[in-house]
Design an enzyme around this catalytic site. Structure first.
Site, mmCIF file in Angstrom:
data_model
loop_
_atom_site.group_PDB
_atom_site.id
_atom_site.type_symbol
_atom_site.label_atom_id
_atom_site.label_comp_id
_atom_site.label_asym_id
_atom_site.label_seq_id
_atom_site.Cartn_x
_atom_site.Cartn_y
_atom_site.Cartn_z
ATOM 1 N N ASN A 120 0.851 -1.182 0.000
ATOM 2 C CA ASN A 120 0.000 0.000 0.000
ATOM 3 C C ASN A 120 0.890 1.237 0.000
ATOM 4 O O ASN A 120 1.921 1.285 0.661
ATOM 5 C CB ASN A 120 -0.991 0.003 1.167
ATOM 6 C CG ASN A 120 -0.369 -0.105 2.543
ATOM 7 O OD1 ASN A 120 0.601 -0.827 2.756
ATOM 8 N ND2 ASN A 120 -0.940 0.599 3.504
ATOM 9 N N GLU A 155 0.352 5.223 0.523
ATOM 10 C CA GLU A 155 -0.608 6.241 0.941
ATOM 11 C C GLU A 155 -0.202 7.625 0.452
ATOM 12 O O GLU A 155 0.933 7.848 0.035
ATOM 13 C CB GLU A 155 -0.724 6.254 2.463
ATOM 14 C CG GLU A 155 -1.321 4.990 3.006
ATOM 15 C CD GLU A 155 -1.462 4.980 4.512
ATOM 16 O OE1 GLU A 155 -2.071 4.034 5.017
ATOM 17 O OE2 GLU A 155 -0.960 5.899 5.188
ATOM 18 N N CYS A 208 -3.825 0.507 -2.917
ATOM 19 C CA CYS A 208 -3.730 -0.710 -2.097
ATOM 20 C C CYS A 208 -2.613 -1.626 -2.585
ATOM 21 O O CYS A 208 -2.214 -1.593 -3.757
ATOM 22 C CB CYS A 208 -5.054 -1.465 -2.141
ATOM 23 S SG CYS A 208 -6.450 -0.555 -1.475
ATOM 24 N N GLU A 215 -2.724 -4.848 -3.099
ATOM 25 C CA GLU A 215 -3.189 -5.811 -4.094
ATOM 26 C C GLU A 215 -3.127 -5.226 -5.494
ATOM 27 O O GLU A 215 -2.642 -5.843 -6.441
ATOM 28 C CB GLU A 215 -4.622 -6.263 -3.794
ATOM 29 C CG GLU A 215 -4.791 -6.921 -2.446
ATOM 30 C CD GLU A 215 -5.124 -5.939 -1.320
ATOM 31 O OE1 GLU A 215 -4.504 -4.840 -1.233
ATOM 32 O OE2 GLU A 215 -6.004 -6.260 -0.517
ATOM 33 N N CYS A 243 -10.220 -4.785 -0.106
ATOM 34 C CA CYS A 243 -11.351 -3.871 -0.302
ATOM 35 C C CYS A 243 -12.112 -4.248 -1.574
ATOM 36 O O CYS A 243 -11.649 -5.051 -2.385
ATOM 37 C CB CYS A 243 -10.856 -2.427 -0.361
ATOM 38 S SG CYS A 243 -10.017 -1.979 -1.900
ATOM 39 N N CYS A 288 -10.216 -3.675 -4.896
ATOM 40 C CA CYS A 288 -9.213 -4.705 -5.172
ATOM 41 C C CYS A 288 -9.860 -6.013 -5.606
ATOM 42 O O CYS A 288 -9.376 -6.690 -6.510
ATOM 43 C CB CYS A 288 -8.323 -4.919 -3.950
ATOM 44 S SG CYS A 288 -7.184 -3.542 -3.684
#
Length: 141
Positions: free
Chosen positions: A47, A49, A58, A60, A92, A95
């Site tokens: 991830n 940010e 993310c 993934e 999520c 993803c």
């Protein structure tokens, strides 16, 4: 390639190791993902940010976008490590949607803070009503 328990453990270890490279300056919640590619190679992602949180990516999707950037269009399994979580945290919705673009519903998925605490499932169980994937099956991509 056979996706067995040992393969999934190794894939999870790669995801957990990747999580150490996470850029999570705001949530302080590192995530690592690892994809087992059809040729047996493993592609990882973390991830990343941003202070404008909507611009965060993310782990993934980072892994998947890296794989596609290198020419891979399918994978055999996915592992997601959330080492600082108290319980298994699944991918999520975004993803889940993106992962199903490149793998069938029976693709194995493992996620959790540790392998012993991990949930073992499939993409189809995570995203059971994937009508967009079904539409793509008619060749209209």
């Amino acid at each position: 390639m056979d996706v067995n328990e040992q393969t999934m453990q190794s894939l999870f270890a790669a995801a957990r190791s990747a999580a150490e490279q996470s850029y999570c300056a705001y949530s302080h919640f590192p995530v690592g993902a690892a994809l087992l590619m059809a040729d047996g190679s493993v592609v990882t992602g973390v991830n990343v940010e941003n202070r404008s949180f909507g611009l965060t990516n993310c782990a993934e999707r980072s892994a998947l976008f890296t794989a596609v950037s290198h020419g891979s269009r399918s994978f055999l399994a996915v592992a997601i490590a959330t080492p600082q979580a108290d319980y298994p945290v699944g991918p999520c919705g975004a993803c889940r949607q993106v992962l199903t673009e490149f793998a069938p519903p029976d693709t194995p998925v493992v996620f959790g803070p540790t392998y012993s605490q991990a949930v073992h499932t499939t993409l189809g169980e995570l995203y059971p009503y994937d009508s967009l994937h079904e539409l793509a099956q008619d060749g209209s991509r």
